[in-house]
Design an enzyme around this catalytic site. Structure first.
Site, mmCIF file in Angstrom:
data_model
loop_
_atom_site.group_PDB
_atom_site.id
_atom_site.type_symbol
_atom_site.label_atom_id
_atom_site.label_comp_id
_atom_site.label_asym_id
_atom_site.label_seq_id
_atom_site.Cartn_x
_atom_site.Cartn_y
_atom_site.Cartn_z
ATOM 1 N N HIS A 84 0.840 -1.202 0.000
ATOM 2 C CA HIS A 84 0.000 0.000 0.000
ATOM 3 C C HIS A 84 0.878 1.258 0.000
ATOM 4 C CE1 HIS A 84 -3.685 2.264 1.554
ATOM 5 N NE2 HIS A 84 -2.693 3.121 1.749
ATOM 6 N N GLU A 85 1.874 1.270 0.872
ATOM 7 C CA GLU A 85 2.765 2.435 0.968
ATOM 8 C C GLU A 85 3.629 2.595 -0.278
ATOM 9 O OE1 GLU A 85 2.299 4.573 3.213
ATOM 10 O OE2 GLU A 85 0.871 3.281 4.228
ATOM 11 N N HIS A 88 1.909 4.574 -2.907
ATOM 12 C CA HIS A 88 2.075 6.022 -2.722
ATOM 13 C C HIS A 88 3.462 6.467 -3.166
ATOM 14 C CE1 HIS A 88 -1.687 6.635 -0.628
ATOM 15 N NE2 HIS A 88 -1.383 5.758 0.313
#
Length: 402
Positions: A84-85, A88
């Protein structure tokens, strides 16, 4: 289970070295360092204990091996958070926004992106890719469930990872800062009004409302059985645990919303910091000049700083203000300025055209008390005191936002 923004990743831009507080280094995907904070081990132990209790009911034949399986689940879950990170991070790098680090910590992860997106569209994309990847992972885990027998260790692990990624995606799509959904809301309001500060204020206050809703609503949902008695039993939380979890999540959201507001305010006022406006006029003196004579010349010229030059007039050192104050008046005629000066390094030479965040970053790269300010042509413009910059920064931040 907060994501990259759940603890306020839009913080004041720090030095590039993460420092000892970064945690345990785990690698550098895409050149960005990944750290595991000490708090992660506490949560991993909690997840292992809770999930191990679930496995005891679902797969009683496992015995104590259930805790080994539960530990694997905790690690796999945080690997999902890392993905998920990384979503980003990749988006930020694609938009040429530097990423300081990724840190896995208590309630998820933090992607520390050092600059703000230039457009609301990029801001929206940057926020949306995290939940999108969590949804993709949930879909992949669901597909994996179809290939294994239900009621087996692989089946239970895949089901748990599917549900946890759905929760991460849904939670972070809530429309309030510091969550990804809040950044998406901020981007929308920014796009409509043309003012990023307006978007930040709107999304931050929605975030604070969400914090209150979580604090009050989460315990009520579990107590009233809205989430289902089976779900409550599976999670294994009693009323006190529910309230504690709600309080922690609410605190994270509330604090992150406040941090987002402060960061937006900081960025709004940073352009007020201009090296040219803050620079003190300087008087050039040679190294052997007595301090009293150098100060006399500076007073006559209306200068507030001294630059030591060589025989050709080239700057070689700066006279430190604190060093001058340490020399008693009666000794100043006998003390050469060279004895109270600091040799110039390349980092102590800055451009007079520096403004805002670029000025702050330049000074942070080479910490010093004074800097020689030069014109683009190389001529001496004056001396910049770090104390003057700090005072101007505090004064700017004290003014109300527009």
């Amino acid at each position: 289970m907060a994501d990259s923004d759940a603890t306020g990743d839009e913080k004041k831009r720090p030095p590039r070295d993460p420092g000892p507080g970064g945690g345990l280094p785990m690698g550098r995907p895409f050149g960005v360092p990944v750290y595991v904070a000490p708090s992660w081990f506490l949560v991993a132990a909690l997840i292992t204990w809770v999930f191990g209790g679930q496995l005891d009911r679902i797969l009683p034949d496992l015995g104590l091996l259930r805790y080994l399986v539960a530990l694997f689940f905790a690690i796999a879950f945080y690997a999902s958070v890392l993905v998920h990170e990384l979503a980003h991070t990749v988006a930020a790098l694609r938009f040429r926004l530097p990423v300081r680090r990724i840190q896995l910590q208590f309630f998820g992860g933090v992607s520390e992106i050092e600059k703000e997106s230039e457009t609301p569209g990029r801001e929206f994309v940057l926020a949306f890719v995290g939940p999108l990847l969590s949804l993709v992972l949930a879909g992949l885990f669901y597909a994996g469930m179809q290939a294994v027998e239900p009621g087996t260790v692989p089946g239970v692990l895949l089901a748990g990872l599917m549900i946890s990624n759905l929760i991460v995606a849904a939670f972070n799509l809530l429309p309030g800062l510091p969550l990804d959904g809040g950044r998406m809301l901020r981007a929308v309001v920014w796009g409509i009004t043309g003012n990023p500060m307006t978007g930040t204020v709107a999304a931050a206050w929605v975030g604070r409302a969400l914090a209150v809703a979580v604090l009050v609503g989460l315990p009520l949902l579990t107590q009233t059985g809205f989430l289902g008695a089976e779900a409550a039993d599976t999670v294994g939380m009693d009323t006190v645990t529910d309230a504690l979890l709600a309080a922690i999540l609410a605190a994270i959201i509330w604090t992150g919303a406040g941090n987002s507001l402060r960061m937006a305010r900081l960025r709004q006022h940073l352009p007020e910091l201009r090296a040219r406006a803050l620079t003190r006029r300087a008087a050039p003196v040679e190294a052997a000049t007595p301090l009293s004579e150098a100060l006399r010349r500076a007073n006559e010229a209306g200068a507030r700083a001294l630059v030591v030059t060589d025989g050709q007039g080239n700057p070689i050192a700066l006279v430190r203000e604190s060093a001058i104050a340490a020399v008693p008046q009666h000794r100043r005629p006998w003390v050469p300025v060279s004895s109270v000066a600091q040799d110039l390094t390349d980092g102590m030479k800055v451009s007079a055209d520096l403004v805002g965040e670029e000025l702050i970053d330049t000074l942070r790269t080479a910490p010093a008390t004074e800097y020689l300010v030069l014109e683009p042509t190389g001529e001496i413009y004056g001396v910049l005191s770090a104390a003057d910059v700090e005072k101007a920064f505090v004064k700017a931040m004290a003014r109300p936002s527009a």
